[in-house]
Motif scaffolding. Structure first.
Motif, PDB file in Angstrom:
ATOM      1  N   PRO A   1       0.834  -1.202   0.000  1.00 56.65           N
ATOM      2  CA  PRO A   1       0.000   0.000   0.000  1.00 56.65           C
ATOM      3  C   PRO A   1       0.870   1.253   0.000  1.00 56.65           C
ATOM      4  O   PRO A   1       1.852   1.349   0.745  1.00 56.65           O
ATOM      5  N   GLY A   2       0.538   2.177  -0.883  1.00 55.77           N
ATOM      6  CA  GLY A   2       1.307   3.410  -1.013  1.00 55.77           C
ATOM      7  C   GLY A   2       2.454   3.328  -1.994  1.00 55.77           C
ATOM      8  O   GLY A   2       3.068   4.342  -2.329  1.00 55.77           O
ATOM      9  N   ALA A   3       2.770   2.117  -2.476  1.00 59.17           N
ATOM     10  CA  ALA A   3       3.877   1.954  -3.420  1.00 59.17           C
ATOM     11  C   ALA A   3       3.521   2.609  -4.753  1.00 59.17           C
ATOM     12  O   ALA A   3       2.384   2.541  -5.211  1.00 59.17           O
TER      13      ALA A   3
ATOM     14  N   LEU B   1      -8.032  -0.721  -6.409  1.00 58.30           N
ATOM     15  CA  LEU B   1      -6.707  -1.152  -5.973  1.00 58.30           C
ATOM     16  C   LEU B   1      -5.634  -0.083  -6.109  1.00 58.30           C
ATOM     17  O   LEU B   1      -4.611  -0.136  -5.416  1.00 58.30           O
ATOM     18  N   ILE B   2      -5.826   0.855  -7.023  1.00 56.26           N
ATOM     19  CA  ILE B   2      -4.830   1.897  -7.239  1.00 56.26           C
ATOM     20  C   ILE B   2      -5.527   3.254  -7.311  1.00 56.26           C
ATOM     21  O   ILE B   2      -6.740   3.336  -7.554  1.00 56.26           O
ATOM     22  N   ILE B   3      -4.724   4.293  -7.101  1.00 60.45           N
ATOM     23  CA  ILE B   3      -5.191   5.657  -7.298  1.00 60.45           C
ATOM     24  C   ILE B   3      -4.164   6.375  -8.161  1.00 60.45           C
ATOM     25  O   ILE B   3      -2.975   6.057  -8.109  1.00 60.45           O
ATOM     26  N   THR B   4      -4.636   7.313  -8.965  1.00 60.28           N
ATOM     27  CA  THR B   4      -3.742   8.102  -9.800  1.00 60.28           C
ATOM     28  C   THR B   4      -3.890   9.557  -9.409  1.00 60.28           C
ATOM     29  O   THR B   4      -5.012  10.075  -9.336  1.00 60.28           O
TER      30      THR B   4
ATOM     31  N   PRO C   1      -3.626   3.130  -0.466  1.00 63.06           N
ATOM     32  CA  PRO C   1      -3.285   2.875   0.936  1.00 63.06           C
ATOM     33  C   PRO C   1      -4.446   2.214   1.671  1.00 63.06           C
ATOM     34  O   PRO C   1      -5.596   2.435   1.331  1.00 63.06           O
ATOM     35  N   THR C   2      -4.108   1.439   2.686  1.00 59.26           N
ATOM     36  CA  THR C   2      -5.159   0.833   3.501  1.00 59.26           C
ATOM     37  C   THR C   2      -5.756   1.920   4.371  1.00 59.26           C
ATOM     38  O   THR C   2      -5.073   2.831   4.829  1.00 59.26           O
ATOM     39  N   ASP C   3      -7.040   1.810   4.605  1.00 52.88           N
ATOM     40  CA  ASP C   3      -7.734   2.840   5.400  1.00 52.88           C
ATOM     41  C   ASP C   3      -7.493   2.668   6.880  1.00 52.88           C
ATOM     42  O   ASP C   3      -7.259   1.682   7.409  1.00 52.88           O
TER      43      ASP C   3
END
Length: 82
Positions: free
Chosen positions: A34-36, A67-70, A80-82
């Protein structure tokens, strides 16, 4: 898992789905934490041996899966996990 699978354009599963499924598996096993930050789309296209537009569709599918954010101008990250 970091080895990229041979993408089979003749398989019944669409190529962009094959790529998205592989990246999903990398996230699930923790290879992409997460965050990678993911590589740039053009770099991913080279790594997977597919067209740039194929990667764009795969990343869109990964965003749809949550699963991803841009972040425009900054990059694409594993959510990232909440």
């Amino acid at each position: 898992m970091s080895d990229h699978p041979a993408i089979d354009p003749t398989a019944p599963k669409l190529v962009y789905v094959q790529v998205a499924d592989h990246i999903t598996a990398r996230i699930e096993v923790g290879e992409l934490a997460p965050g990678a930050r993911l590589s740039a789309e053009r770099d991913l296209a080279t790594e997977y041996g597919v067209a740039y537009d194929t990667i764009r569709r795969a990343t869109a599918l990964l965003r749809d899966r949550g699963l991803i954010i841009t972040i425009i101008g900054r990059g694409t990250y594993v959510k990232p996990t909440d």
